[in-house]
Design an enzyme around this catalytic site. Sequence first.
Site, mmCIF file in Angstrom:
data_model
loop_
_atom_site.group_PDB
_atom_site.id
_atom_site.type_symbol
_atom_site.label_atom_id
_atom_site.label_comp_id
_atom_site.label_asym_id
_atom_site.label_seq_id
_atom_site.Cartn_x
_atom_site.Cartn_y
_atom_site.Cartn_z
ATOM 1 N N CYS A 88 -1.590 4.559 -6.641
ATOM 2 C CA CYS A 88 -0.987 3.459 -7.193
ATOM 3 C C CYS A 88 -0.258 2.679 -6.127
ATOM 4 C CB CYS A 88 -0.060 3.771 -8.129
ATOM 5 S SG CYS A 88 -0.694 4.803 -9.660
ATOM 6 N N THR A 89 0.057 3.406 -4.948
ATOM 7 C CA THR A 89 0.608 2.812 -3.719
ATOM 8 C C THR A 89 -0.526 1.802 -2.998
ATOM 9 O OG1 THR A 89 2.492 4.283 -3.636
ATOM 10 C CG2 THR A 89 1.968 2.943 -1.465
#
Length: 157
Positions: free
Chosen positions: A49-50
């Site tokens: 997600c980062t």
Amino acid sequence: MTALTKLTAGQQAPTFTLPDATGREISLEDYRGRRTVVYFYPKAATPGCTTEACDFRDSLDALNAAGVSVIGISPDPVEDIASFAEDFSLTFPLLSDDGALVAREWGAWGERIVNGEVREGILRSTAVISPEGEVETIDYGVTADGHVAALRTRLGL
């Protein structure tokens, strides 16, 4: 698990109003008249997600210059997305879909494999919404690495 209906190109995107990282209510209707990328991600500050959020951040100027806005949605609480936005200098709206009701309505919820286990949760998904509010494209189960670059290519950017 209940099978959810996936959205398809040409249909009207379901509307939503959700809090952003500051607690301010943001609605899809706020973006009417602009092409908008709406992406669903499983959990703030996790590796995939980062990567995806930072790729959107790094592409934001080019997307905005082409008239494309970006909205990220996860089931994380407002406090978690606020930390995520601050820690990684994410300047586009991240919205809290507590209970994942919007993700379910958009078909971005289902079974996925996490560490070898089948779990129910967010399916990493990305939609491009037309200025009129219609789904132009939607992809379910995308991978974080290279996804934003592929999307930019598809958008001609």
